[in-house]
Design a protein around this motif. Structure first.
Motif, short mmCIF file in Angstrom:
data_model
loop_
_atom_site.label_atom_id
_atom_site.label_comp_id
_atom_site.label_asym_id
_atom_site.label_seq_id
_atom_site.Cartn_x
_atom_site.Cartn_y
_atom_site.Cartn_z
N ALA A 265 90.72 15.88 151.49
CA ALA A 265 89.78 16.97 151.74
C ALA A 265 88.94 17.25 150.49
O ALA A 265 88.05 16.48 150.17
N PHE A 266 89.25 18.30 149.77
CA PHE A 266 88.43 18.73 148.64
C PHE A 266 88.96 18.30 147.29
O PHE A 266 88.49 18.76 146.25
N GLY A 267 89.95 17.41 147.28
CA GLY A 267 90.49 16.87 146.03
C GLY A 267 91.53 17.75 145.39
O GLY A 267 91.77 18.89 145.80
N GLU A 268 92.16 17.19 144.37
CA GLU A 268 93.13 17.94 143.58
C GLU A 268 92.39 18.92 142.68
O GLU A 268 91.24 18.69 142.30
N TYR A 269 93.06 20.00 142.30
CA TYR A 269 92.48 20.96 141.37
C TYR A 269 92.40 20.32 139.99
O TYR A 269 93.38 19.75 139.51
N ASP A 270 91.25 20.38 139.36
CA ASP A 270 91.03 19.76 138.06
C ASP A 270 90.77 20.85 137.01
O ASP A 270 89.70 21.45 136.97
N SER A 271 91.76 21.10 136.17
CA SER A 271 91.63 22.16 135.16
C SER A 271 90.52 21.85 134.16
O SER A 271 90.01 22.75 133.49
N GLU A 272 90.11 20.59 134.06
CA GLU A 272 89.01 20.21 133.16
C GLU A 272 87.67 20.79 133.63
O GLU A 272 86.72 20.83 132.86
N LEU A 273 87.61 21.21 134.89
CA LEU A 273 86.37 21.77 135.44
C LEU A 273 86.29 23.29 135.26
O LEU A 273 85.39 23.93 135.78
N VAL A 274 87.22 23.86 134.51
CA VAL A 274 87.20 25.28 134.20
C VAL A 274 86.67 25.44 132.78
O VAL A 274 87.16 24.79 131.86
N GLY B 223 83.80 39.79 126.78
CA GLY B 223 82.60 39.08 126.34
C GLY B 223 82.57 37.61 126.75
O GLY B 223 81.75 36.84 126.25
N LYS B 224 83.46 37.22 127.64
CA LYS B 224 83.52 35.82 128.10
C LYS B 224 83.40 35.77 129.62
O LYS B 224 83.75 36.70 130.32
N VAL B 225 82.90 34.62 130.10
CA VAL B 225 82.78 34.37 131.53
C VAL B 225 83.55 33.10 131.83
O VAL B 225 83.35 32.07 131.18
N VAL B 226 84.46 33.16 132.81
CA VAL B 226 85.21 31.98 133.22
C VAL B 226 84.49 31.37 134.42
O VAL B 226 84.22 32.04 135.41
N LEU B 227 84.18 30.08 134.29
CA LEU B 227 83.49 29.32 135.33
C LEU B 227 84.41 28.23 135.85
O LEU B 227 85.08 27.56 135.07
N ASP B 228 84.45 28.07 137.17
CA ASP B 228 85.31 27.06 137.80
C ASP B 228 84.45 26.14 138.64
O ASP B 228 83.79 26.57 139.59
N GLY B 229 84.43 24.85 138.29
CA GLY B 229 83.64 23.85 139.01
C GLY B 229 84.38 23.21 140.16
O GLY B 229 83.83 22.33 140.83
N ASN B 230 85.62 23.62 140.40
CA ASN B 230 86.38 23.09 141.54
C ASN B 230 85.91 23.75 142.83
O ASN B 230 85.49 24.91 142.83
N HIS B 231 85.98 23.01 143.93
CA HIS B 231 85.75 23.62 145.23
C HIS B 231 86.83 24.68 145.43
O HIS B 231 87.97 24.49 145.00
N PRO B 232 86.52 25.81 146.07
CA PRO B 232 87.53 26.85 146.26
C PRO B 232 88.81 26.36 146.96
O PRO B 232 89.87 26.95 146.80
N LEU B 233 88.72 25.28 147.74
CA LEU B 233 89.90 24.76 148.44
C LEU B 233 90.50 23.53 147.76
O LEU B 233 91.38 22.88 148.33
N ALA B 234 90.04 23.21 146.55
CA ALA B 234 90.62 22.08 145.83
C ALA B 234 92.12 22.33 145.61
O ALA B 234 92.54 23.45 145.33
N GLY B 235 92.90 21.29 145.79
CA GLY B 235 94.35 21.39 145.60
C GLY B 235 95.09 21.95 146.79
O GLY B 235 96.30 22.12 146.76
N THR B 236 94.37 22.23 147.88
CA THR B 236 94.98 22.85 149.06
C THR B 236 95.10 21.84 150.20
O THR B 236 94.13 21.15 150.53
#
Length: 162
Positions: free
Chosen positions: A66-75, A116-129
């Motif tokens: 489906a949407f792939g495994e969750y990739d922590s490198e994309l955070v 003062g920081k913003v966390v961005l996640d490039g994974n699809h919301p259903l990655a790893g599911t």
């Protein structure tokens, strides 16, 4: 008519997680060209091959299907001042992953704003599911020559490709 290569298939569907929790209610029908046009996950397309109107299939999809495994490198964490004044969790921005070509843009979601920081996640919301896709074929018709040439369904005869 049966689902086969180069047919336009209409599905009523829903998606749950393996515990039965609804992920997507499928409010609108899913319409795609069958036969490897990348409009639907290959495992679902395989299960639909040869089905007729009224038939239902249930397909269990592992993350890789489906949407792939969750990739922590994309955070990524970025300074708050790099963003517009109005910023909320859930907003999306296009960007290049660290260490990639500048042409490799992906969509990042804002998942947290703090200190003062913003966390961005490039994974699809259903990655790893893992997901369970249940669908019923509601219509099958031959794809038009234009649809096949463009590789997508034309709902109203109009197309931005022209």
């Amino acid at each position: 008519m049966q689902v086969a290569k180069n047919t336009v298939v209409t599905l009523d569907y829903n998606v749950t997680d393996p515990d039965g929790v609804l992920v997507d209610a499928g409010k609108d029908p899913l319409v795609y060209i069958h036969g490897g046009y990348d409009d639907i996950f290959p495992k679902i397309e395989e299960a639909l091959q040869g089905k007729s109107v009224g038939e239902t299939v249930k397909v269990k999809l592992q993350p890789d299907d489906a949407f792939g495994e969750y990739d922590s490198e994309l955070v990524q964490m970025e300074p708050r001042e790099n963003f517009p004044e109005t910023l909320e969790v859930g907003m999306q921005f296009e960007g290049a992953p660290e260490g990639s070509d500048d042409d490799d843009f992906i969509l990042y979601r804002v998942t947290d704003i703090a200190d003062g920081k913003v966390v961005l996640d490039g994974n699809h919301p259903l990655a790893g599911t893992a997901l369970v896709f249940t669908c019923t074929v509601t219509a099958v018709r031959p794809a038009s020559a234009t649809e096949l040439e463009h590789g997508h369904v034309h709902d109203d005869g109009e197309c931005d490709d022209e």
